[in-house]
Design a protein around this motif. Structure first.
Motif, mmCIF file in Angstrom:
data_model
loop_
_atom_site.group_PDB
_atom_site.id
_atom_site.type_symbol
_atom_site.label_atom_id
_atom_site.label_comp_id
_atom_site.label_asym_id
_atom_site.label_seq_id
_atom_site.Cartn_x
_atom_site.Cartn_y
_atom_site.Cartn_z
ATOM 1 N N LEU A 22 25.263 51.984 -98.979
ATOM 2 C CA LEU A 22 24.788 51.012 -97.993
ATOM 3 C C LEU A 22 24.944 49.576 -98.503
ATOM 4 N N LEU A 23 24.600 49.342 -99.776
ATOM 5 C CA LEU A 23 24.708 47.995 -100.348
ATOM 6 C C LEU A 23 26.155 47.520 -100.402
ATOM 7 N N ALA A 29 30.139 42.659 -95.676
ATOM 8 C CA ALA A 29 29.726 41.570 -94.777
ATOM 9 C C ALA A 29 29.545 40.266 -95.541
ATOM 10 N N ALA A 30 29.016 40.357 -96.776
ATOM 11 C CA ALA A 30 28.867 39.153 -97.604
ATOM 12 C C ALA A 30 30.230 38.556 -97.943
ATOM 13 N N GLY A 31 31.217 39.420 -98.174
ATOM 14 C CA GLY A 31 32.578 38.921 -98.408
ATOM 15 C C GLY A 31 33.131 38.203 -97.203
ATOM 16 N N ASN A 75 34.456 46.063 -102.218
ATOM 17 C CA ASN A 75 33.220 46.720 -101.769
ATOM 18 C C ASN A 75 33.493 47.811 -100.738
ATOM 19 N N PHE A 76 34.580 47.693 -99.972
ATOM 20 C CA PHE A 76 34.956 48.787 -99.074
ATOM 21 C C PHE A 76 35.302 50.034 -99.882
ATOM 22 N N LEU A 77 36.076 49.846 -100.960
ATOM 23 C CA LEU A 77 36.383 50.958 -101.853
ATOM 24 C C LEU A 77 35.137 51.465 -102.549
ATOM 25 N N ILE A 272 24.859 35.449 -102.959
ATOM 26 C CA ILE A 272 25.811 36.562 -102.865
ATOM 27 C C ILE A 272 26.174 37.064 -104.255
ATOM 28 N N TRP A 273 26.313 36.153 -105.224
ATOM 29 C CA TRP A 273 26.619 36.559 -106.606
ATOM 30 C C TRP A 273 25.505 37.421 -107.184
ATOM 31 N N MET A 274 24.247 37.040 -106.957
ATOM 32 C CA MET A 274 23.132 37.833 -107.455
ATOM 33 C C MET A 274 23.114 39.216 -106.794
ATOM 34 N N PHE A 275 23.436 39.260 -105.509
ATOM 35 C CA PHE A 275 23.477 40.548 -104.806
ATOM 36 C C PHE A 275 24.606 41.416 -105.360
ATOM 37 N N GLU A 276 25.776 40.817 -105.588
ATOM 38 C CA GLU A 276 26.901 41.568 -106.146
ATOM 39 C C GLU A 276 26.584 42.065 -107.555
ATOM 40 N N LEU A 277 25.864 41.278 -108.319
ATOM 41 C CA LEU A 277 25.469 41.693 -109.668
ATOM 42 C C LEU A 277 24.524 42.890 -109.608
ATOM 43 N N LEU A 278 23.639 42.902 -108.621
ATOM 44 C CA LEU A 278 22.738 44.033 -108.429
ATOM 45 C C LEU A 278 23.517 45.297 -108.077
ATOM 46 N N VAL A 279 24.482 45.175 -107.191
ATOM 47 C CA VAL A 279 25.305 46.326 -106.806
ATOM 48 C C VAL A 279 26.098 46.834 -108.005
ATOM 49 N N LEU A 280 26.667 45.919 -108.784
ATOM 50 C CA LEU A 280 27.439 46.314 -109.969
ATOM 51 C C LEU A 280 26.571 47.071 -110.969
ATOM 52 N N THR A 281 25.342 46.606 -111.179
ATOM 53 C CA THR A 281 24.430 47.287 -112.096
ATOM 54 C C THR A 281 24.119 48.700 -111.605
ATOM 55 N N GLY A 282 23.895 48.838 -110.301
ATOM 56 C CA GLY A 282 23.616 50.159 -109.743
ATOM 57 C C GLY A 282 24.789 51.107 -109.891
#
Length: 365
Positions: A22-23, A29-31, A75-77, A272-282
């Motif tokens: 989901l993230l 969408a953020a992109g 993020n689509f991939l 958006i960078w902080m959100f992407e960093l969260l997704v990367l960590t997950g």
């Protein structure tokens, strides 16, 4: 010792995979938002690029456009990968892809952070660009019949009317340039000729300003000629008639305009960078947890996930050793033992040859 070690059950791993899916779609969408901000900034720059001497600020918009497209693709991939990683069997198809994907995502997040920094680092460059560009535009204001400059008068007038400004730093800047074309000067007039002769470069300088400097809040018809001569106008006091002309310079007005846009874009990109960093960590936690499940051989067992398998110092040391060993591969030709015959090997080969000859049956007469 692993950095950020967390233990996951099977249900927690499945929930983590679904949440990351989901993230990742939210990151798509953020992109798109990043791409839209890049388009918006590029359009705003193109509106007034004729009054800029350097278009270096355009690189900020190109960075946003590139990172926006990259975010949509990556993020689509990532959404597809995380959805399949909920199942151990499907994870095997992506096992070799996970690490390159995480590395690419890491460098992508660095580019997003770089884009945010660029929004705050171009202020001085933008100020200098506007300073030189506006001065040049004011010098060419009169050249309405020269190709490449014929639209500068329209641009400057629209700028002064829309932003309610006048000149570069103020309306007195028009006193330093000849903004009236020689085609509209009466060369038979002695006053005009005396003014041309009085200047070293033969320029026609006056204390007049273009009509676009007139303030719409003025209670009387605009006074734009002979501004330094109070006696030339009835009931006119230069100090009290503050509403007659726009008092603010266009350089500071445009600088504030672009600064507000860049600050808004910078804050958005940082979020958006902080959100992407969260997704990367997950995604990193999911990858390590699923790999540990495969090592254990039990899909239903608990597994550990981490950000780094070893400490920062150990990870840096191991990576340095890997790079160092790779560097040695390019110095094989320097090996002193290369092309030197191996005596032991030659001796063994000769012994085997003699043994085969001795084992042959002898011919009887």
């Amino acid at each position: 010792m692993a950095v950020g070690k967390v233990t996951f059950t099977k249900a927690e791993r499945e929930k983590l995979a679904e949440l990351l899916c989901l993230l990742n779609w939210i990151s798509v969408a953020a992109g798109a938002v990043l791409f839209g901000l890049g388009v918006f900034l590029k359009i705003e720059i193109q509106k007034w690029q004729e009054v800029m001497s350097d278009h270096g600020i355009v690189c900020v918009s190109y960075t946003l456009l590139a990172t926006g497209l990259a975010a949509c693709c990556i993020n689509f991939l990532g959404g597809k990968i995380c959805l399949d990683c909920a199942d151990t069997n499907k994870f095997l198809r992506w096992k070799l892809v996970m690490m390159p994907y995480i590395i690419c995502t890491f460098f992508f997040t660095c580019c997003v952070f770089l884009g945010a920094l660029m929004c705050y680092s171009v202020h001085r460059q933008l100020e200098e660009s506007l300073l030189q560009g506006l001065l040049q535009a004011m010098r060419y204001y009169k050249d309405t019949n020269i190709p490449g400059r014929c639209y500068l008068k329209k641009t400057v007038d629209l700028l002064q009317i829309q932003f309610q400004c006048c000149g570069n730093s103020g309306y007195r800047d028009w006193f330093q340039v000849q903004w009236i074309s020689s085609r509209y000067l009466d060369m038979t007039n002695s006053a005009v000729m005396d003014r041309l002769r009085s200047h070293l470069e033969g320029k026609y300088l006056t204390d007049n300003v273009p009509f676009s400097c007139c303030s719409t809040f003025s209670p009387r018809p605009c006074i734009q000629h002979h501004l330094s001569n109070s006696s030339a106008h009835f009931n006119y006091d230069q100090r009290s008639q503050q509403l007659n002309l726009w008092r603010r310079g266009c350089r500071q007005t445009l600088l504030d305009h672009y600064t507000s846009i860049l600050q808004f874009i910078g804050i958005t990109v940082l979020l958006i960078w902080m959100f992407e960093l969260l997704v990367l960590t997950g995604v990193r936690y999911l990858q390590t947890a699923m790999e540990n499940v495969l090592r254990l051989g039990d899909p239903d067992s608990e597994s550990d996930g981490w950000i780094l398998e070893n400490s920062l110092a150990e990870t840096a040391r191991s990576n340095f050793n890997i790079i160092k060993s790779l560097g040695k591969c390019y110095h094989v030709d320097d090996d002193p033992n290369i092309n030197v015959p191996n005596v032991t090997t030659e001796h063994e080969m000769s012994s085997q040859t003699n043994q085969r000859l001795s084992d042959r049956p002898t011919m009887t007469s």
